[in-house]
Design an enzyme around this catalytic site. Sequence first.
Site, PDB file in Angstrom:
ATOM      1  N   ASP A   1       0.815  -1.214   0.000  1.00 20.69           N
ATOM      2  CA  ASP A   1       0.000   0.000   0.000  1.00 20.69           C
ATOM      3  C   ASP A   1       0.848   1.263   0.000  1.00 20.69           C
ATOM      4  OD1 ASP A   1      -1.832  -2.056   0.470  1.00 20.69           O
ATOM      5  OD2 ASP A   1      -3.147  -0.756   1.627  1.00 20.69           O
TER       6      ASP A   1
ATOM      7  N   ASP B   1      -7.210   3.028  12.308  1.00 19.92           N
ATOM      8  CA  ASP B   1      -5.908   3.685  12.276  1.00 19.92           C
ATOM      9  C   ASP B   1      -5.952   5.067  11.649  1.00 19.92           C
ATOM     10  OD1 ASP B   1      -4.564   1.727  13.633  1.00 19.92           O
ATOM     11  OD2 ASP B   1      -3.876   0.674  11.848  1.00 19.92           O
TER      12      ASP B   1
ATOM     13  N   SER C   1      -3.635  -9.807   6.148  1.00 16.01           N
ATOM     14  CA  SER C   1      -2.665  -8.735   6.359  1.00 16.01           C
ATOM     15  C   SER C   1      -2.138  -8.835   7.786  1.00 16.01           C
ATOM     16  CB  SER C   1      -3.296  -7.366   6.112  1.00 16.01           C
ATOM     17  OG  SER C   1      -4.268  -7.079   7.096  1.00 16.01           O
TER      18      SER C   1
ATOM     19  N   ARG D   1       0.036   3.676  17.404  1.00 19.19           N
ATOM     20  CA  ARG D   1      -0.268   4.728  16.429  1.00 19.19           C
ATOM     21  C   ARG D   1       0.068   6.133  16.912  1.00 19.19           C
ATOM     22  NH1 ARG D   1       0.685   0.913  13.305  1.00 19.19           N
ATOM     23  NH2 ARG D   1      -1.013  -0.028  12.126  1.00 19.19           N
TER      24      ARG D   1
END
Length: 404
Positions: free
Chosen positions: A17, A125, A181, A96
């Site tokens: 990505d 996220d 993922s 994060r």
Amino acid sequence: MAQPKGTVVLAYSGGLDTSCILVWLKEQGYDVVAYLANIGQKEDFEAARKKALALGAKKVYIEDVSREFVEEFIWLAVQANALYEDRYLLGTALARPCIARKLVEIAQKERAQYVAHGATGKGNDQVRFELTCYALCPNIKVVAPWRLPEFYQRFPGRRELMDYAKKHGIPVPVTPQTPWSMDENLMHISYEAGILENPKVIDHGRPASMAATGPRASRVPVKVTNARDGTTHCSALELFMYLNDIAGKHGVGRIDIVENRFVGMKSRGIYETPAGTILYHAHLDIEAFTMDREVRKIKQGLALKFSELVYNGFWHSPECEFLRQCIGRSQEAVVGTVRLSVFKGQVYILGRESPRSLYNEELVSMNVQGDYEPADATGFININSLRLKEYHRLQSKVTVKQDE
């Protein structure tokens, strides 16, 4: 070519990505600075640097934030006994704001107006990254490609991303057949999407066996000693990595859950949080040993709210800062040593000791009366039963009246 738009700092992972996003941002006219956070994941960072530069990044930052991740984020969650929806130890949610904080620092250093990330438009996220960025730098502008129609309509799925990567010579470590993922940091590994989106699909974990370890709590964990061989670790990062190694080998901290995302949908995730699980149980035990009952009740409520705020991305909110201070204040007496073992994926508490213990062996003993008068319990029970007697007396009257 698109008109020049200025500099954007991209939170870059080196995967499919963000590699495609890096090239796409250049197509849109941005000068791209890539930022890769070393937050404890197993990765060839130099290879990632070379890849980003080859794809056109004008500069690459590789920042090791693993120590501050443990000391400034994980330890606070351990103190809180933080669990989201009673099960999730918040490995991604804690990472994060730590990653995004450095993202903002680099943007300010580079005098960049923009930051970008590869988080999807359906997940948590995106919220966590952006709330942190806006809290720390209110004037920053966020480019979120997966929320831009010109991006997600062009790339409706992984297949289109793979075709784009092939066309632009972007090497990627995945294939269209990749079953899920994965996101890894020092605290945990998460698996989601792909075949795991079907909640009936069974994920087969690793086998577990036996080990022994003994973490000690003193407001935050300060020492771990293996009772078998005497191995000791004291620094925050080394301690945490050692517990990850010991517990991870034996299947500790693996869960398969369906959770409620902040954006409103349920999702299925599989998480492995080995060291975090050991420290959660050790801290919970020493806290119960040293903390007043009523204070602990209040603190449990704070922990519930803290977990929700962290999961939803509000680490830098005033309410979360307030909660962290309250939780920190509650930990002043939480000092001591816990001995435990891990066996077949479970954590077992074996014993504990503390100079601040509220446990009075003489008072609780069935063999010694101590400073306690058993006859006093009669009045205690009578007073507490008064409310129950009155409630049921009234209920009896209501029932009789209804039967008439």
